[in-house]
Design an enzyme around this catalytic site. Structure first.
Site, mmCIF file in Angstrom:
data_model
loop_
_atom_site.group_PDB
_atom_site.id
_atom_site.type_symbol
_atom_site.label_atom_id
_atom_site.label_comp_id
_atom_site.label_asym_id
_atom_site.label_seq_id
_atom_site.Cartn_x
_atom_site.Cartn_y
_atom_site.Cartn_z
ATOM 1 N N HIS A 6 49.563 94.964 -46.390
ATOM 2 C CA HIS A 6 49.601 94.017 -45.272
ATOM 3 C C HIS A 6 50.153 92.653 -45.723
ATOM 4 C CE1 HIS A 6 48.177 92.438 -41.358
ATOM 5 N NE2 HIS A 6 47.980 91.335 -42.056
ATOM 6 N N GLU A 7 49.562 92.113 -46.778
ATOM 7 C CA GLU A 7 49.992 90.789 -47.253
ATOM 8 C C GLU A 7 51.414 90.834 -47.811
ATOM 9 O OE1 GLU A 7 48.328 88.320 -46.260
ATOM 10 O OE2 GLU A 7 46.524 89.437 -45.737
ATOM 11 N N HIS A 55 53.805 90.499 -44.886
ATOM 12 C CA HIS A 55 53.988 89.100 -44.485
ATOM 13 C C HIS A 55 54.928 88.390 -45.458
ATOM 14 C CE1 HIS A 55 50.941 89.079 -41.390
ATOM 15 N NE2 HIS A 55 49.925 89.243 -42.225
#
Length: 172
Positions: free
Chosen positions: A103-104, A107
């Site tokens: 997820h990170e 980003h």
């Protein structure tokens, strides 16, 4: 009197520099501590938050029995004020850690390649801090008061990058 309102705006970059320099007089900072760089990446922070950041850095240095507040102490304090305290006692499964990492990373990758973004990637962590399992921090390149449609869309793409990375790895 309760019928009067006094608005106190948050400081701009010059105000943040002045606030940090004023409160830094109370501490002995190492030569590598750059208060102007900290002020530049702290838009939206109040004078109290900036003072708290310096106090936290000084406390950390004191606990380590250091003679000066180092750049690392300041970075730790900046992260603590902006992202929250690390939650070391939180039990996170290996699957959650992996999902957080994807997820990170999503980003971060979108932020790195986003040409219309008004901010730059600062730090990525998959350690639980504050209310989140991980955090992708990006900082504005300057104080901004208005945004273009392209900048808003860039921010949306960065925000959706985390979910897209999860979907690419794990499916819907």
């Amino acid at each position: 009197r309760f019928d009067r309102h006094i608005n106190v705006d948050l400081p701009d970059v010059r105000g943040r520099i002045a606030i940090l320099k004023h409160h830094a007089k109370k501490i002995k900072a190492a030569p590598d501590v750059d208060l102007e760089a900290i002020a530049a990446r702290s838009p939206g922070r109040s004078g109290a938050e900036l003072e708290n950041m310096l106090n936290l850095a000084a406390l950390r240095a004191s606990r380590a029995r250091a003679t000066m507040v180092s750049k690392q102490d300041m970075e730790w304090a900046f992260d603590r004020v902006t992202m929250g305290a690390e939650r070391k006692s939180m039990v996170v499964t290996e699957k959650e850690k992996e999902m957080t990492a994807y997820h990170e990373a999503g980003h971060a990758l979108v932020q790195l390649f986003e040409k219309d973004s008004s901010s730059r990637l600062y730090k990525v962590t998959i350690l639980p801090k504050g209310p989140s399992l991980g955090h992708t921090a990006h900082v504005p390149q300057m104080d901004k008061y208005s945004y273009t449609a392209a900048e808003y869309l860039a921010n949306i793409r960065v925000l959706l990058g985390g979910k897209m990375a999860e979907e690419m790895r794990y499916g819907d």
